[in-house]
Design an enzyme around this catalytic site. Structure first.
Site, PDB file in Angstrom:
ATOM      1  N   GLU A 135      11.823 -84.451  10.950  1.00 32.01           N
ATOM      2  CA  GLU A 135      11.502 -85.735   9.413  1.00 32.01           C
ATOM      3  C   GLU A 135      10.999 -86.746   9.602  1.00 32.01           C
ATOM      4  O   GLU A 135      11.369 -87.585   8.326  1.00 32.01           O
ATOM      5  CB  GLU A 135      12.563 -85.306   8.628  1.00 32.01           C
ATOM      6  N   CYS A 173      16.531 -82.080  -2.479  1.00 31.97           N
ATOM      7  CA  CYS A 173      16.329 -83.196  -2.825  1.00 31.97           C
ATOM      8  C   CYS A 173      15.043 -83.671  -3.718  1.00 31.97           C
ATOM      9  O   CYS A 173      14.591 -84.541  -4.370  1.00 31.97           O
ATOM     10  CB  CYS A 173      15.976 -84.310  -1.449  1.00 31.97           C
TER      11      CYS A 173
HETATM   12 ZN   LIG Z   1      12.617 -83.988  -0.451  1.00 30.87          ZN
END
Ligand SMILES: [Zn+2]
Length: 685
Positions: A336, A429
């Protein structure tokens, strides 16, 4: 029902259930504002500009941003609340010790609840009569309150899966990250005047953190930054300096190897070099932008110009070599992470929504600290593209990663890179992060300083800080016309002040009129500044908004030979839905020298402006994946360019839609970067 709502003039300091004997600053100075928005530098902070606060700005529902905010309130927020129940996050907080119920989901599901609480707080500030939202807020606070341990600790995963092992996995455990989101929710609730229970809960936890990790505690940092900015905000709200000291400690201790080795290297969580020495924007994108937002907060509150300079230097690394044209960050799915300079593949873009939101927040803090327009530019770019694209038009489906090219034949059933927006994610998230940003979006449109008001993001709405009043009418971003009715609020008449209007970097021509009279108004440092004794004058700013054809820096190998279309702040994309039935998206090229038609702009913000360009469906003679170069040069890449028949290539009218709207019709491929058809007839050997 809401427990209490303060007026904008009442003091905001909550009585502190002090667990330390350290001095607490009270009264004015630092110590909150009943109408403050996200990120509220204290009066003594380094700050070129002051934020408006939620009570001083409104978005009107007939504009695009106001419409998004309305959709957030009516669809996204209720959806998040449903998913907190359905996904088990709320159940995790409600596990009774010894009940045998299991914690479900990621280790940081508590943060989904806190972000939703923050969103509810900002929403209730604007709409205190929304009883459903108010009830939901109290229900969530009930769950948080009863889950907290007597000494302030709160983390459902550790409490029920790893009891007795607090702070045992700072690398991946997200305990301080979750604490940070709880604190931010509590600060939002305090500033919004929503409820009175959340701030004491957050302070009990923060006081525990001061005891565990303060100057007399353990030298440690969290694997996922977030606590830093939250503690500074808690200091701003309460005036309690140990929170600021702890935030400063966390920033200073990072980069010293305290987190140990990581399978992706220490740069993954920015523990490879101290922030003030780091040369590159790097590692996990969300962690990097959250850390830098916190570093700016610490820098401005402590007067640390070296740390602020480091954040600006890293901004240069990010925005000159590592940012997608949509404002997104992160090109690597594996970790990420942000890639190398110019490593910006459109099809493999990770471009997590949270990274774009964190970038928006980091840029906001830099804008307040320095007043430099480049930070407002990047807020606008991220907002209208990387952030906006993540939410479907129904407000209840979301992208997690936001690629700039979805290939024909993409295998995207699983949630790392899905072909369509999904209602929720195991790692959830992003959706509640969107909810809290959109609920507070009006706070980011303008600022004030001793000279007057600065408008950074144009949106139909109203700015009124008690001294200055600006009513904004505009169809932006569909239309470059912005009309502002400017007044001094009663008691301020006779005192000239300056209205500063941002001239976007993409804008090459504009005019300014005051009560119909055109003025010579050069932009200085990105803003046109008009000084008057304002008494209801009508200012018209007309930003020329022709379509633009953009090329990337030659080092961005992944899009060499391609162009992107843009108009105003919006990046455009082409979608399979708008192509001829037999055309493959990857075979479409764009005649970039032909004028591009701009679609009709309706009065309704919901109706997008499309672009129509001259497209060409190419047919390639070869089916070989690789071939000798001399044979490749002999291949008729585009017969029509050479004057051959329509059987191998044909022109058509190519419709491009705003990138943020793709994926709302039939599912199918999409791309932002489009191969450019040769400008001249190729030379044939
Ligand atoms: Zn996120």
């Amino acid at each position: 029902m809401i427990e209490s709502r303060r007026s904008a003039t009442e003091p905001t300091l909550e009585p502190h259930p002090a667990t330390t004997t350290e001095t607490t600053t009270t009264g004015t100075g630092v110590g909150g504002s009943a109408s403050g928005g996200p990120a509220l530098p204290s009066p003594g902070a380094l700050a070129a500009l002051r934020p408006l606060g939620w009570a001083s700005a409104r978005l009107h529902g007939d504009g695009l941003l106001g419409r998004w905010q309305e959709r957030n309130a009516r669809a996204t927020l209720p959806h998040c609340l449903d998913q907190l129940e359905a996904g088990g996050a709320l159940g995790n907080l409600r596990i009774a010790p010894g009940s045998g119920r299991r914690h479900v989901g990621m280790v940081f599901t508590d943060s989904d609840i806190y972000k939703t609480l923050e969103a509810l707080a900002w929403h209730l500030a604007a709409e205190p009569a929304d009883e459903a939202a108010s009830d939901a807020f109290e229900t969530l606070v009930d769950a948080v309150q009863q889950a907290q341990e007597p000494d302030g600790y709160l983390n459902s995963y550790v409490q029920h899966v790893r009891p007795g092992q607090r702070w045992a996995d700072l690398e991946e455990g997200h305990e301080l990250y979750c604490a940070g989101h709880l604190i931010q929710a509590a600060v939002a609730a305090a500033r919004a005047g929503v409820g009175e229970r959340l701030l004491p809960i957050a302070r009990r936890f923060a006081d525990l953190l001061v005891r565990c990790f303060g100057p007399d505690g353990r030298n440690a940092v969290c694997g996922h930054p977030e606590i830093e900015t939250a503690l500074v905000e808690l200091y701003r709200e309460t005036g309690h300096r140990p929170y600021l000291t702890l935030a400063q400690r966390f920033v200073d201790l990072r980069g010293r190897g305290l987190l140990g080795e990581h399978r992706f290297g220490a740069a993954y969580f920015q523990d490879h070099r101290p922030v003030r020495e780091a040369a590159e924007f790097t590692g996990h994108a969300v962690r990097q932008v959250y850390l830098l937002a916190g570093a700016v907060d610490v820098a401005v509150e402590t007067g640390d110009v070296e740390l602020l300079a480091a954040a600006e230097r890293l901004w240069g690394s990010a925005f000159r070599t590592k940012t997608y044209i949509t404002g997104a960050h992160g090109s690597r799915h594996r970790d990420e992470a942000v890639g190398d300079p110019y490593e910006l593949p459109p099809d493999r873009a990770y471009a997590e929504t949270c990274a774009a939101i964190g970038s928006f927040q980091w840029n906001w803090r830099l804008l307040l600290a320095t007043g430099k327009h480049r930070y407002a530019e990047e807020m606008e770019r991220a907002l209208y593209n990387a952030i906006a694209v993540s939410t479907a038009q129904d407000g209840a489906h979301f992208f997690y990663s936001n690629p700039l090219h979805l290939r024909t034949g993409h295998d995207g059933a699983e949630e790392d890179a899905p072909s369509r927006r999904l209602p929720w994610y195991t790692c959830a998230c992003c959706p509640p992060n969107l909810a809290r940003l959109l609920a507070s979006l009006h706070c980011y449109t303008a600022t004030t300083d001793e000279t007057g008001v600065q408008v950074h993001l144009y949106a139909a709405g109203r700015i009124d800080d008690g001294a200055h009043s600006v009513e904004v009418e505009t169809g932006y971003p569909w239309d470059g016309g912005i009309a502002l009715t400017v007044s001094s609020v009663a008691g301020q008449l006779g005192q000239p002040w300056t209205l500063a209007l941002r001239i976007p970097a993409w804008c090459r021509a504009y005019t300014v009129l005051v009560d119909g009279v055109e003025l010579a108004a050069p932009a200085v440092d990105g803003y046109v500044r008009l000084t008057r004794d304002w008494a209801g004058e009508r200012v018209e700013l007309r930003l020329a908004m022709p379509p633009r054809v953009l090329a990337a820096h030659p080092r961005v190998d992944a899009v060499r030979g391609c162009v992107a279309l843009a108009r105003g702040p919006l990046v455009y994309s082409i979608e399979q839905h708008d192509l001829p039935d037999d055309a493959v998206l990857e075979d479409v090229a764009l005649e970039s020298v032909v004028p591009i038609q701009v679609g009709e702009h309706g009065a309704d913000a919901a109706i997008p402006v499309t672009l129509t360009a001259a497209g060409r469906v190419r047919r390639f003679a070869t089916e070989r994946l690789y071939q000798p170069l001399d044979e490749a040069l002999d291949e008729p890449l585009d017969e029509t360019s050479g004057g051959a028949s329509d059987e191998t290539s044909r022109p058509f009218a190519l419709t491009a839609i705003p990138y943020f709207l793709w994926g709302n019709r039939n599912p199918g491929p999409m791309r932002v970067w489009i191969p450019a058809a040769p400008r001249e007839t190729p030379t044939r050997r």
